[in-house]
Enzyme design. Sequence first.
Site, PDB file in Angstrom:
ATOM      1  N   LEU A   1       0.823  -1.203   0.000  1.00 17.05           N
ATOM      2  CA  LEU A   1       0.000   0.000   0.000  1.00 17.05           C
ATOM      3  C   LEU A   1       0.857   1.254   0.000  1.00 17.05           C
ATOM      4  O   LEU A   1       0.606   2.197  -0.763  1.00 17.05           O
ATOM      5  CB  LEU A   1      -0.925   0.010   1.219  1.00 17.05           C
ATOM      6  CG  LEU A   1      -1.925  -1.126   1.367  1.00 17.05           C
ATOM      7  CD1 LEU A   1      -2.849  -0.868   2.547  1.00 17.05           C
ATOM      8  CD2 LEU A   1      -2.744  -1.303   0.102  1.00 17.05           C
TER       9      LEU A   1
ATOM     10  N   VAL B   1      -5.395   5.203   5.801  1.00 18.00           N
ATOM     11  CA  VAL B   1      -6.007   4.154   4.979  1.00 18.00           C
ATOM     12  C   VAL B   1      -5.482   2.789   5.416  1.00 18.00           C
ATOM     13  O   VAL B   1      -5.494   1.839   4.640  1.00 18.00           O
ATOM     14  CB  VAL B   1      -5.745   4.388   3.474  1.00 18.00           C
ATOM     15  CG1 VAL B   1      -6.544   5.571   2.967  1.00 18.00           C
ATOM     16  CG2 VAL B   1      -4.252   4.576   3.193  1.00 18.00           C
TER      17      VAL B   1
ATOM     18  N   ARG C   1      -5.330   0.956   9.389  1.00 14.72           N
ATOM     19  CA  ARG C   1      -6.274   0.441  10.373  1.00 14.72           C
ATOM     20  C   ARG C   1      -6.502   1.508  11.435  1.00 14.72           C
ATOM     21  O   ARG C   1      -5.584   2.269  11.783  1.00 14.72           O
ATOM     22  CB  ARG C   1      -5.737  -0.847  11.019  1.00 14.72           C
ATOM     23  CG  ARG C   1      -5.632  -2.022  10.067  1.00 14.72           C
ATOM     24  CD  ARG C   1      -6.981  -2.475   9.526  1.00 14.72           C
ATOM     25  NE  ARG C   1      -7.849  -2.996  10.563  1.00 14.72           N
ATOM     26  CZ  ARG C   1      -7.890  -4.282  10.910  1.00 14.72           C
ATOM     27  NH1 ARG C   1      -7.099  -5.168  10.312  1.00 14.72           N
ATOM     28  NH2 ARG C   1      -8.708  -4.679  11.861  1.00 14.72           N
TER      29      ARG C   1
ATOM     30  N   ASP D   1     -10.392   6.633   6.705  1.00 17.54           N
ATOM     31  CA  ASP D   1     -11.170   5.547   6.109  1.00 17.54           C
ATOM     32  C   ASP D   1     -11.383   4.407   7.093  1.00 17.54           C
ATOM     33  O   ASP D   1     -12.191   3.522   6.838  1.00 17.54           O
ATOM     34  CB  ASP D   1     -10.457   5.027   4.852  1.00 17.54           C
ATOM     35  CG  ASP D   1     -11.287   4.006   4.098  1.00 17.54           C
ATOM     36  OD1 ASP D   1     -12.434   4.334   3.720  1.00 17.54           O
ATOM     37  OD2 ASP D   1     -10.812   2.877   3.889  1.00 17.54           O
TER      38      ASP D   1
ATOM     39  N   GLU E   1     -16.170   0.290  13.952  1.00 16.65           N
ATOM     40  CA  GLU E   1     -16.811   0.451  12.641  1.00 16.65           C
ATOM     41  C   GLU E   1     -18.136  -0.301  12.618  1.00 16.65           C
ATOM     42  O   GLU E   1     -18.190  -1.454  13.061  1.00 16.65           O
ATOM     43  CB  GLU E   1     -15.880  -0.058  11.537  1.00 16.65           C
ATOM     44  CG  GLU E   1     -14.589   0.735  11.426  1.00 16.65           C
ATOM     45  CD  GLU E   1     -13.661   0.248  10.329  1.00 16.65           C
ATOM     46  OE1 GLU E   1     -14.040  -0.687   9.587  1.00 16.65           O
ATOM     47  OE2 GLU E   1     -12.555   0.811  10.197  1.00 16.65           O
TER      48      GLU E   1
ATOM     49  N   HIS F   1     -14.541   2.784   5.405  1.00 15.81           N
ATOM     50  CA  HIS F   1     -13.600   1.686   5.132  1.00 15.81           C
ATOM     51  C   HIS F   1     -13.759   1.227   3.673  1.00 15.81           C
ATOM     52  O   HIS F   1     -13.946   0.037   3.395  1.00 15.81           O
ATOM     53  CB  HIS F   1     -13.824   0.517   6.088  1.00 15.81           C
ATOM     54  CG  HIS F   1     -12.605  -0.328   6.269  1.00 15.81           C
ATOM     55  ND1 HIS F   1     -12.274  -0.927   7.459  1.00 15.81           N
ATOM     56  CD2 HIS F   1     -11.612  -0.681   5.411  1.00 15.81           C
ATOM     57  CE1 HIS F   1     -11.155  -1.605   7.348  1.00 15.81           C
ATOM     58  NE2 HIS F   1     -10.727  -1.478   6.096  1.00 15.81           N
TER      59      HIS F   1
ATOM     60  N   ALA G   1     -10.413   0.644  -0.736  1.00 13.57           N
ATOM     61  CA  ALA G   1     -10.088  -0.352  -1.758  1.00 13.57           C
ATOM     62  C   ALA G   1     -11.289  -0.723  -2.617  1.00 13.57           C
ATOM     63  O   ALA G   1     -11.183  -1.612  -3.467  1.00 13.57           O
ATOM     64  CB  ALA G   1      -9.538  -1.616  -1.097  1.00 13.57           C
TER      65      ALA G   1
END
Length: 315
Positions: A153, A231, A233, A257, A262, A281, A284
């Site tokens: 990433l 982006v 965790r 994100d 969550e 989230h 991707a």
Amino acid sequence: MSREGPIRRVAIHDWGTHPCPPRELQRLLDRTAGIDCEFTVRDADTLADCDAVVTLFHHDEFLEEVEWVHNVRSGYDDFPLDAYRDAGVTMTNSTGVAGDLVGETAVTFMLTFAKGLHRFRDQQNTTTWRRLPVDRPFELGTAEACVVGLGELGGSVVSRAGVLGMDVVGVDVRPVSNLGLDRVYDVNRLTDAVGDARFVVLTTPLTDQTEGLVGRDVFEAMRDDAYLVNVSRGEVVDQDALVDALKNDEIAGAALDVFHEEPLPGDSPLWELDDVVVTPHAAAQADNYGDKIADLVETNVARLNDGQEPWNRVV
């Protein structure tokens, strides 16, 4: 569990719709030519006749019923790896699938803040026609980004930021020399690394070492016109310290994100802050995510049936 034969039936766990619907993934896999394997959508408690399962999350039933588990995510901190080893169950993940997608999202966040696009979108909701102050927008190519975590990433973010003319420094637990970075800092020098950056981009996996990595000391070391982009965790960031830094104008804003909890609870102060962009989230998410997963699963079925090492083996 030892391999007793080829992979002939792969279950796709019925996880919901994100990041791709299981039945759409089944459709993509069913189009595969040359692989003698059946793909079927199943619940976790109906796997007795399956050799493998493709999943979004761990379920204890996997350890008893299948020989191979494929995780459609890159992250696997919620999978009990020792239990997989003890059970003799192979586990693979999807590292590499999301790199380009997340890299695009991270750059989009940086462009959004540089040009104030989030403010214009807010104004559109109230039919307000107003430019930003003349000294507020800035040229992204004149800014520095600090990318924390230089794996798949992070490398994707680095390459895209470089194309836009940004100066890019990196932070990692190991020396990295092939990404064209201006400097690479050891993680123990994180506060030094972020000092000149207009953007601090988090792309590191969640581990015991990275949990809470970005806290009050990091926000104090950042410029007051700097932005945090996460982006990776949510647990990598001390969320209470982040809220305090935003409210006290210690940093200029954040694009987030991922979160500790969550979905992000409705009473979280992050919803209300003007210079915070919240996404669910979804960094991707793309219409071809299923294609990418299908290609990886097909490849690994073939490799396992040929007695070869599967790609992205974790256990």
